[in-house]
Design a protein around this motif. Structure first.
Motif, short mmCIF file in Angstrom:
data_model
loop_
_atom_site.label_atom_id
_atom_site.label_comp_id
_atom_site.label_asym_id
_atom_site.label_seq_id
_atom_site.Cartn_x
_atom_site.Cartn_y
_atom_site.Cartn_z
N ARG A 116 0.87 -1.17 0.00
CA ARG A 116 0.00 0.00 0.00
C ARG A 116 0.91 1.22 0.00
N ASP A 117 1.38 1.54 -1.19
CA ASP A 117 2.40 2.58 -1.35
C ASP A 117 3.62 2.19 -0.53
N GLU A 118 4.01 3.00 0.44
CA GLU A 118 5.25 2.72 1.18
C GLU A 118 5.05 1.76 2.35
N LYS B 70 11.94 -0.20 10.87
CA LYS B 70 10.73 0.50 10.46
C LYS B 70 9.58 0.13 11.39
N PRO B 71 8.57 0.98 11.50
CA PRO B 71 7.46 0.67 12.41
C PRO B 71 6.70 -0.58 11.99
N CYS C 206 10.07 0.49 1.27
CA CYS C 206 9.17 0.14 2.38
C CYS C 206 9.49 1.02 3.59
N ARG C 207 8.46 1.69 4.12
CA ARG C 207 8.66 2.59 5.25
C ARG C 207 8.00 2.06 6.53
N GLY C 208 7.20 1.00 6.42
CA GLY C 208 6.52 0.43 7.57
C GLY C 208 5.86 -0.88 7.19
N VAL C 209 5.54 -1.71 8.21
CA VAL C 209 4.98 -3.04 7.96
C VAL C 209 3.75 -3.24 8.85
N ARG D 272 1.80 4.39 8.53
CA ARG D 272 2.18 5.49 7.65
C ARG D 272 2.47 6.76 8.46
N ALA D 273 1.69 7.01 9.51
CA ALA D 273 1.91 8.20 10.34
C ALA D 273 3.28 8.15 11.02
N ILE D 274 3.67 6.96 11.51
CA ILE D 274 5.00 6.84 12.13
C ILE D 274 6.09 6.95 11.07
#
Length: 255
Positions: A10-12, A99-100, A48-51, A197-199
């Motif tokens: 879902r995007d990043e 990542k968060p 990837c910025r979060g999982v 995403r917020a984190i």
């Protein structure tokens, strides 16, 4: 063959879904290996910025597939220890993510599935969730479960969960701190993605270093729990009690 761990983007934000809904996402060694591989790859993936961790169907994860562990022979100490090593590697793969990680908790969350949810940074669920540590009911000592619950619940509640095999609903889980936030059932996944995403939008270096310090606070306790679990589970399996109780449970499901 059906893929038992799904990866969606879902995007990043990456969404990892346990995908054995007919078994309430009870997992096997192969599933854990697949999940660990995804987690390691996502931690190195700059896109990837979060999982988000979740499960398909009516469960997040009901824990170990007892059909697999019921086959461990009483004299096979190596197999009992390897089983604990599996979970050590899985929990560390989640904990060591820079990542968060957010668990989108749906339906049944039990045993090692409950522990897996607790090692995520945050947990978002709904009122209809059922969470707990019912391992003793299957003849399995709750050792890493004690570690996973201790810092959230404290000694008294940890003992209650570990010894009574009780499950609690989402409202009580939220009150106890097992769930970070409650949302309507149909919003759980979207809320978890939004939280990740917020984190992820915060400075990533600060997030990673904060996560590392949080992990450092109880890393030694995890290592001690794993060492103890290997010894205690080997002793339990040597008595044959877990195998008998798991066989009884599986026979009951087939009737």
């Amino acid at each position: 063959m059906t893929e038992t761990v799904l990866l969606d983007r879902r995007d990043e934000i990456a969404v990892l879904t346990l995908n054995r809904p007919e078994k309430l996402n009870a997992w096997t060694h192969a599933m854990r290996e697949r999940l660990i591989g995804h987690l390691r790859e996502l931690d190195e993936d700059p896109a990837c910025r979060g999982v988000v961790l979740t499960g398909a169907g009516r469960a997040f994860c009901a824990g170990q597939d007892l059909a697999e562990t019921a086959a461990i022979r009483p004299d096979d100490h190596a197999a009992a220890e390897a089983w604990i090593d599996d979970f050590d590697r899985l929990y560390r793969a989640v904990r060591e993510m820079r990542k968060p990680t957010v668990a989108a908790v749906n339906g049944v969350v039990a045993g090692s599935g409950f522990q897996y949810a607790l090692v995520a940074d945050l947990r978002i669920g709904h009122a209809g969730v059922t969470m707990g540590q019912p391992e003793v009911a299957s003849g399995i000592p709750s050792i890493t479960g004690i570690w996973a619950m201790w810092d959230i619940l404290g000694r008294a509640k940890t003992a209650e969960f570990a010894l009574t095999a009780q499950l609690v609903d989402g409202v009580e889980a939220h009150r106890l701190g097992l769930l970070t936030r409650l949302v309507p059932e149909n919003e759980v996944l979207d809320a978890a993605v939004a939280q990740a995403r917020a984190i992820a939008e915060l400075p990533p270096g600060a997030v990673a270093l904060t996560k590392a310090r949080l992990r450092e606070l109880d890393d030694e306790a995890l290592a001690q729990a794993v060492t103890a679990a290997k010894k205690i589970h080997a002793a339990a399996y040597a008595t044959g009690e877990p195998q008998r109780e798991m066989a009884r449970f599986l026979a009951g499901k087939q009737n």
